[in-house]
Design a protein around this motif. Sequence first.
Motif, PDB file in Angstrom:
ATOM      1  N   TRP A 149     -29.644   6.510 120.898  1.00 27.16           N
ATOM      2  CA  TRP A 149     -29.261   6.226 119.515  1.00 27.16           C
ATOM      3  C   TRP A 149     -30.450   6.530 118.598  1.00 27.16           C
ATOM      4  O   TRP A 149     -31.101   5.616 118.088  1.00 27.16           O
ATOM      5  CB  TRP A 149     -28.847   4.768 119.361  1.00 27.16           C
ATOM      6  N   PRO A 150     -30.761   7.798 118.375  1.00 30.79           N
ATOM      7  CA  PRO A 150     -31.983   8.154 117.636  1.00 30.79           C
ATOM      8  C   PRO A 150     -31.987   7.721 116.175  1.00 30.79           C
ATOM      9  O   PRO A 150     -33.057   7.556 115.590  1.00 30.79           O
ATOM     10  CB  PRO A 150     -32.041   9.677 117.746  1.00 30.79           C
ATOM     11  N   ASP A 151     -30.830   7.517 115.583  1.00 30.22           N
ATOM     12  CA  ASP A 151     -30.768   7.233 114.151  1.00 30.22           C
ATOM     13  C   ASP A 151     -30.432   5.801 113.793  1.00 30.22           C
ATOM     14  O   ASP A 151     -30.171   5.505 112.626  1.00 30.22           O
ATOM     15  CB  ASP A 151     -29.737   8.167 113.494  1.00 30.22           C
ATOM     16  N   ARG A 152     -30.403   4.914 114.798  1.00 30.24           N
ATOM     17  CA  ARG A 152     -30.068   3.524 114.464  1.00 30.24           C
ATOM     18  C   ARG A 152     -30.671   2.571 115.483  1.00 30.24           C
ATOM     19  O   ARG A 152     -30.764   2.891 116.673  1.00 30.24           O
ATOM     20  CB  ARG A 152     -28.570   3.326 114.373  1.00 30.24           C
ATOM     21  N   PRO A 153     -31.065   1.397 115.011  1.00 31.01           N
ATOM     22  CA  PRO A 153     -31.585   0.396 115.940  1.00 31.01           C
ATOM     23  C   PRO A 153     -30.420  -0.266 116.692  1.00 31.01           C
ATOM     24  O   PRO A 153     -29.342  -0.460 116.127  1.00 31.01           O
ATOM     25  CB  PRO A 153     -32.287  -0.613 115.031  1.00 31.01           C
ATOM     26  N   VAL A 154     -30.650  -0.573 117.952  1.00 31.10           N
ATOM     27  CA  VAL A 154     -29.635  -1.251 118.764  1.00 31.10           C
ATOM     28  C   VAL A 154     -30.299  -2.345 119.591  1.00 31.10           C
ATOM     29  O   VAL A 154     -31.506  -2.337 119.812  1.00 31.10           O
ATOM     30  CB  VAL A 154     -28.885  -0.276 119.702  1.00 31.10           C
ATOM     31  N   THR A 155     -29.502  -3.252 120.069  1.00 35.34           N
ATOM     32  CA  THR A 155     -29.996  -4.372 120.860  1.00 35.34           C
ATOM     33  C   THR A 155     -30.103  -3.989 122.335  1.00 35.34           C
ATOM     34  O   THR A 155     -29.496  -3.014 122.783  1.00 35.34           O
ATOM     35  CB  THR A 155     -29.045  -5.575 120.744  1.00 35.34           C
ATOM     36  N   ASP A 156     -30.842  -4.799 123.062  1.00 35.10           N
ATOM     37  CA  ASP A 156     -30.910  -4.615 124.517  1.00 35.10           C
ATOM     38  C   ASP A 156     -29.528  -4.787 125.136  1.00 35.10           C
ATOM     39  O   ASP A 156     -29.209  -4.120 126.125  1.00 35.10           O
ATOM     40  CB  ASP A 156     -31.884  -5.618 125.140  1.00 35.10           C
ATOM     41  N   GLU A 157     -28.706  -5.670 124.566  1.00 35.70           N
ATOM     42  CA  GLU A 157     -27.370  -5.891 125.118  1.00 35.70           C
ATOM     43  C   GLU A 157     -26.520  -4.622 125.046  1.00 35.70           C
ATOM     44  O   GLU A 157     -25.755  -4.325 125.959  1.00 35.70           O
ATOM     45  CB  GLU A 157     -26.667  -7.043 124.407  1.00 35.70           C
ATOM     46  N   LYS A 158     -26.664  -3.859 123.976  1.00 36.81           N
ATOM     47  CA  LYS A 158     -25.937  -2.584 123.852  1.00 36.81           C
ATOM     48  C   LYS A 158     -26.372  -1.620 124.966  1.00 36.81           C
ATOM     49  O   LYS A 158     -25.533  -1.000 125.625  1.00 36.81           O
ATOM     50  CB  LYS A 158     -26.192  -1.974 122.473  1.00 36.81           C
ATOM     51  N   LEU A 159     -27.678  -1.524 125.195  1.00 36.40           N
ATOM     52  CA  LEU A 159     -28.189  -0.680 126.284  1.00 36.40           C
ATOM     53  C   LEU A 159     -27.678  -1.186 127.622  1.00 36.40           C
ATOM     54  O   LEU A 159     -27.234  -0.402 128.462  1.00 36.40           O
ATOM     55  CB  LEU A 159     -29.714  -0.646 126.269  1.00 36.40           C
ATOM     56  N   ASN A 160     -27.712  -2.499 127.822  1.00 39.62           N
ATOM     57  CA  ASN A 160     -27.223  -3.079 129.082  1.00 39.62           C
ATOM     58  C   ASN A 160     -25.754  -2.721 129.330  1.00 39.62           C
ATOM     59  O   ASN A 160     -25.355  -2.456 130.462  1.00 39.62           O
ATOM     60  CB  ASN A 160     -27.391  -4.593 129.086  1.00 39.62           C
ATOM     61  N   GLY A 161     -24.953  -2.702 128.266  1.00 42.09           N
ATOM     62  CA  GLY A 161     -23.538  -2.338 128.402  1.00 42.09           C
ATOM     63  C   GLY A 161     -23.362  -0.897 128.841  1.00 42.09           C
ATOM     64  O   GLY A 161     -22.493  -0.588 129.667  1.00 42.09           O
ATOM     65  N   VAL A 162     -24.180  -0.005 128.319  1.00 41.00           N
ATOM     66  CA  VAL A 162     -24.109   1.404 128.723  1.00 41.00           C
ATOM     67  C   VAL A 162     -24.544   1.551 130.181  1.00 41.00           C
ATOM     68  O   VAL A 162     -23.936   2.294 130.948  1.00 41.00           O
ATOM     69  CB  VAL A 162     -24.957   2.290 127.784  1.00 41.00           C
ATOM     70  N   VAL A 163     -25.581   0.808 130.567  1.00 40.42           N
ATOM     71  CA  VAL A 163     -26.028   0.825 131.964  1.00 40.42           C
ATOM     72  C   VAL A 163     -24.902   0.340 132.875  1.00 40.42           C
ATOM     73  O   VAL A 163     -24.614   0.961 133.909  1.00 40.42           O
ATOM     74  CB  VAL A 163     -27.313  -0.017 132.153  1.00 40.42           C
ATOM     75  N   ARG A 164     -24.241  -0.756 132.498  1.00 43.17           N
ATOM     76  CA  ARG A 164     -23.125  -1.270 133.308  1.00 43.17           C
ATOM     77  C   ARG A 164     -22.027  -0.216 133.460  1.00 43.17           C
ATOM     78  O   ARG A 164     -21.491  -0.012 134.546  1.00 43.17           O
ATOM     79  CB  ARG A 164     -22.551  -2.546 132.695  1.00 43.17           C
TER      80      ARG A 164
END
Length: 125
Positions: free
Chosen positions: A62-77
């Motif tokens: 997500w180069p153009d926006r800040p995201v939470t660790d939870e969002k990253l965790n969801g993509v990993v899942r």
Amino acid sequence: MDDRDCTTRLRLGDWLIYPDDRRLEGRDQTRELTPDQLALLLALAQHSGEAVDRKTLKARIWPDRPVTDEKLNGVVRGLRKALGDDPRRPRYILAVPRLGYALGEQCRPLLDEPKAETDARTFPA
């Protein structure tokens, strides 16, 4: 591997990865990836064999926006599910405590084989 390689087919363990189609092919199955899952997989593949910190992964996906660790965790899942990876005994996506993630298997490009002739049931060595 860098961003210019995004159309190069890759091998990750039992999977062939077709980035241009956002598709995984296993011995007897095909799975589609979301754009975020593909971006995560390519970011980890670019650093195959190394841990990649969360900040780097989030900036890559997500180069153009800040995201939470939870969002990253969801993509990993979601990526683990697509790969059939068990988070308790991971083979492909390894969590690196207090840092980020790494690939548990080497991801390498397949440059010598035409895409149209690839059969999901037969894999190059």
